[in-house]
Design a protein around this motif. Structure first.
Motif, PDB file in Angstrom:
ATOM      1  N   PHE A  77     -21.371   2.129  17.200  1.00  0.00           N
ATOM      2  CA  PHE A  77     -19.581   2.994  17.328  1.00  0.00           C
ATOM      3  C   PHE A  77     -19.331   4.456  16.434  1.00  0.00           C
ATOM      4  O   PHE A  77     -20.109   5.034  15.903  1.00  0.00           O
ATOM      5  CB  PHE A  77     -19.162   2.133  16.565  1.00  0.00           C
ATOM      6  CG  PHE A  77     -18.449   0.860  17.035  1.00  0.00           C
ATOM      7  CD1 PHE A  77     -18.183  -0.433  18.263  1.00  0.00           C
ATOM      8  CD2 PHE A  77     -19.586  -0.156  16.218  1.00  0.00           C
ATOM      9  CE1 PHE A  77     -18.247  -1.090  19.358  1.00  0.00           C
ATOM     10  CE2 PHE A  77     -19.796  -1.600  17.182  1.00  0.00           C
ATOM     11  CZ  PHE A  77     -18.994  -1.899  18.337  1.00  0.00           C
ATOM     12  N   ALA A  78     -18.823   5.233  17.377  1.00  0.00           N
ATOM     13  CA  ALA A  78     -19.135   6.603  17.091  1.00  0.00           C
ATOM     14  C   ALA A  78     -17.557   7.281  16.996  1.00  0.00           C
ATOM     15  O   ALA A  78     -16.885   6.703  18.182  1.00  0.00           O
ATOM     16  CB  ALA A  78     -20.107   7.832  17.470  1.00  0.00           C
ATOM     17  N   VAL A  79     -16.816   7.731  16.000  1.00  0.00           N
ATOM     18  CA  VAL A  79     -15.352   8.420  16.130  1.00  0.00           C
ATOM     19  C   VAL A  79     -15.816  10.051  16.472  1.00  0.00           C
ATOM     20  O   VAL A  79     -16.655  10.458  15.455  1.00  0.00           O
ATOM     21  CB  VAL A  79     -14.524   8.137  14.825  1.00  0.00           C
ATOM     22  CG1 VAL A  79     -14.379   6.016  15.568  1.00  0.00           C
ATOM     23  CG2 VAL A  79     -15.609   7.952  13.719  1.00  0.00           C
ATOM     24  N   PRO A  80     -14.743  10.242  16.308  1.00  0.00           N
ATOM     25  CA  PRO A  80     -14.466  12.279  15.988  1.00  0.00           C
ATOM     26  C   PRO A  80     -14.791  11.925  14.683  1.00  0.00           C
ATOM     27  O   PRO A  80     -14.530  12.001  13.946  1.00  0.00           O
ATOM     28  CB  PRO A  80     -13.381  12.587  16.653  1.00  0.00           C
ATOM     29  CG  PRO A  80     -12.825  11.505  17.356  1.00  0.00           C
ATOM     30  CD  PRO A  80     -13.271  10.236  17.185  1.00  0.00           C
ATOM     31  N   ARG A  81     -15.885  13.432  14.053  1.00  0.00           N
ATOM     32  CA  ARG A  81     -16.080  13.272  13.018  1.00  0.00           C
ATOM     33  C   ARG A  81     -14.408  14.126  12.453  1.00  0.00           C
ATOM     34  O   ARG A  81     -13.930  15.122  12.851  1.00  0.00           O
ATOM     35  CB  ARG A  81     -16.604  15.090  13.378  1.00  0.00           C
ATOM     36  CG  ARG A  81     -17.573  14.425  11.908  1.00  0.00           C
ATOM     37  CD  ARG A  81     -18.898  15.542  11.062  1.00  0.00           C
ATOM     38  NE  ARG A  81     -19.466  15.965  10.377  1.00  0.00           N
ATOM     39  CZ  ARG A  81     -20.245  15.153   9.655  1.00  0.00           C
ATOM     40  NH1 ARG A  81     -20.021  13.269  10.418  1.00  0.00           N
ATOM     41  NH2 ARG A  81     -20.146  15.017   8.627  1.00  0.00           N
ATOM     42  N   PHE A  85     -20.264  13.618  15.030  1.00  0.00           N
ATOM     43  CA  PHE A  85     -19.467  12.373  15.145  1.00  0.00           C
ATOM     44  C   PHE A  85     -19.931  11.729  13.797  1.00  0.00           C
ATOM     45  O   PHE A  85     -20.953  11.891  13.413  1.00  0.00           O
ATOM     46  CB  PHE A  85     -19.862  11.738  16.365  1.00  0.00           C
ATOM     47  CG  PHE A  85     -19.695  12.691  17.990  1.00  0.00           C
ATOM     48  CD1 PHE A  85     -19.318  12.590  18.193  1.00  0.00           C
ATOM     49  CD2 PHE A  85     -21.213  12.022  18.233  1.00  0.00           C
ATOM     50  CE1 PHE A  85     -18.905  13.793  19.197  1.00  0.00           C
ATOM     51  CE2 PHE A  85     -21.633  12.871  19.458  1.00  0.00           C
ATOM     52  CZ  PHE A  85     -20.447  13.358  19.932  1.00  0.00           C
ATOM     53  N   ASP A  86     -18.830  11.178  13.216  1.00  0.00           N
ATOM     54  CA  ASP A  86     -18.969  10.026  12.412  1.00  0.00           C
ATOM     55  C   ASP A  86     -19.607   8.068  12.853  1.00  0.00           C
ATOM     56  O   ASP A  86     -18.993   7.818  14.485  1.00  0.00           O
ATOM     57  CB  ASP A  86     -18.059   9.284  11.690  1.00  0.00           C
ATOM     58  CG  ASP A  86     -17.638  11.477  10.744  1.00  0.00           C
ATOM     59  OD1 ASP A  86     -18.328  11.571  10.167  1.00  0.00           O
ATOM     60  OD2 ASP A  86     -16.574  11.646  10.356  1.00  0.00           O
ATOM     61  N   ARG A 101     -16.565  14.655  21.033  1.00  0.00           N
ATOM     62  CA  ARG A 101     -16.489  16.165  20.347  1.00  0.00           C
ATOM     63  C   ARG A 101     -14.947  16.623  20.824  1.00  0.00           C
ATOM     64  O   ARG A 101     -14.686  17.140  19.625  1.00  0.00           O
ATOM     65  CB  ARG A 101     -16.979  17.184  21.171  1.00  0.00           C
ATOM     66  CG  ARG A 101     -18.839  16.406  21.231  1.00  0.00           C
ATOM     67  CD  ARG A 101     -19.655  17.599  21.696  1.00  0.00           C
ATOM     68  NE  ARG A 101     -20.457  17.449  21.906  1.00  0.00           N
ATOM     69  CZ  ARG A 101     -21.250  16.807  23.098  1.00  0.00           C
ATOM     70  NH1 ARG A 101     -20.594  16.515  24.120  1.00  0.00           N
ATOM     71  NH2 ARG A 101     -22.598  16.739  23.323  1.00  0.00           N
ATOM     72  N   GLN A 102     -14.299  16.311  21.809  1.00  0.00           N
ATOM     73  CA  GLN A 102     -12.917  17.129  21.724  1.00  0.00           C
ATOM     74  C   GLN A 102     -11.799  16.584  21.281  1.00  0.00           C
ATOM     75  O   GLN A 102     -10.817  17.016  20.986  1.00  0.00           O
ATOM     76  CB  GLN A 102     -12.634  17.283  23.122  1.00  0.00           C
ATOM     77  CG  GLN A 102     -13.759  18.657  23.370  1.00  0.00           C
ATOM     78  CD  GLN A 102     -13.548  18.240  25.261  1.00  0.00           C
ATOM     79  OE1 GLN A 102     -12.620  18.107  26.109  1.00  0.00           O
ATOM     80  NE2 GLN A 102     -15.201  19.302  25.391  1.00  0.00           N
ATOM     81  N   GLY A 103     -12.092  15.162  20.872  1.00  0.00           N
ATOM     82  CA  GLY A 103     -11.242  14.498  20.039  1.00  0.00           C
ATOM     83  C   GLY A 103     -10.095  13.087  20.950  1.00  0.00           C
ATOM     84  O   GLY A 103      -9.039  12.694  20.434  1.00  0.00           O
TER      85      GLY A 103
END
Length: 322
Positions: A212-216, A103-104, A83-85
């Motif tokens: 898989f997820a990355v910061p939005r 998230f993306d 969340r915080q990158g």
């Protein structure tokens, strides 16, 4: 004028040589969150991150020249880091509409999973109503824990919940008698339930897609998109399917060699080949950053193979019970 051209040519040559012989200088470095959820993702006693998802990511990273730096921590803390990158990517995270607002996610599923309820053999759990008055062990921020909270509340049951850091802690405390039942994912339960002397109940719930997820909205992080296509040759489809089958077997059956059962291998490869031949295979498209008007963007497209949802049950039958 001539000296300027010579200098420019010399400068370009130096850059080329650096790129060719020092790829690490220009390589994309990804900080990847890893937590204890064997056999999908975990680390051994030496701190080496392993599992099905790290193997898939590292194979992509090897081809793309990425530098992968793992951040090992509890799942709940890694969600906060994402969340915080503070990390660029999190492995094996269950997709939900709620999480998609934060998230993306990549668009295609790597693995399917669902929640399961385990207990000691002396305690018979045959329905959700049998959980009334019980102490339930679950992992903090786990999607199956969140679903169990909703079900218990919906039926008006009186349950006590104890939050722990990972599934291993759930089974450890449950085996010690410090709880009545434990909520884990079905793959972890199949793999480790018998080792802790625990039995699965008939209760299964909340099927989810692990991605898989990355910061939005973070353009620095690489977002993985799975897209359908028939651009690969038949040979590549068979090879990719076989490689993923080997990785799945190795992660779910440590110390066992699948080569002894040629019949199972033939069935597995044959079935997967037929499916991919008829309906196409899942490719991987890697997008690094959004497009900007008038300027070229760093967009790289590669095709990788993934197991389609229709083949999950078949592969699980071979790898987990073969």
């Amino acid at each position: 004028m001539k000296s300027k051209k010579v200098f420019l040519l010399f400068f370009v040559l130096i850059i080329f040589l650096l790129y060719a012989f020092l790829p690490g200088v220009f390589a994309l470095t990804l900080r990847v969150g890893a937590y204890q959820d064997p056999p999908l993702v975990f680390w051994d006693e030496g701190g080496q991150v392993q599992g099905l998802y790290p193997e898939v990511l590292e194979e992509i990273g090897r081809r793309e020249g990425w530098q992968i730096e793992y951040v090992r921590d509890d799942f709940s803390r890694l969600l906060d880091f994402l969340r915080q990158g503070e990390i660029d990517l999190l492995l094996a995270i269950a997709y939900s509409e709620e999480r998609a607002q934060v998230f993306d996610f990549n668009q295609e599923t790597v693995w399917l999973n669902w929640g399961a309820v385990y207990a000691r053999p002396s305690l018979r759990i045959n329905s959700l109503l049998d959980l009334n008055g019980k102490t339930i062990l679950a992992v903090k921020d786990d999607i199956y824990y969140q679903e169990m909270l909703k079900m218990v509340s919906g039926f008006g049951l009186d349950c006590r919940f104890l939050e722990v850091k990972d599934y291993q802690a759930v089974f450890t405390l449950l085996a010690r008698g410090e709880g009545d039942v434990g909520v884990v994912n079905r793959l972890f339960g199949i793999r480790f339930g018998a080792q802790y002397g625990l039995e699965a109940s008939p209760l299964i719930f909340r099927p989810v897609e692990l991605r898989f997820a990355v910061p939005r909205g973070k353009t620095r992080s690489c977002l993985l998109h799975w897209t359908a296509g028939l651009q690969s040759s038949k040979r590549t489809r068979i090879l990719c399917t076989t490689v993923l089958f080997i990785a799945t077997w190795r992660c779910t059956n440590p110390g066992r060699c699948p080569a002894g059962s040629f019949t199972l291998w033939g069935l597995a490869v044959g079935r997967c080949w037929c499916f991919f031949y008829l309906s196409g295979f899942c490719g991987l498209r890697l997008l690094c950053g959004p497009e900007s008007s008038g300027k070229p963007t760093a967009i790289f497209r590669k095709r990788y193979c993934g197991v389609a949802a229709q083949n999950h049950a078949f592969l699980c039958t071979l790898t987990l019970k073969g």
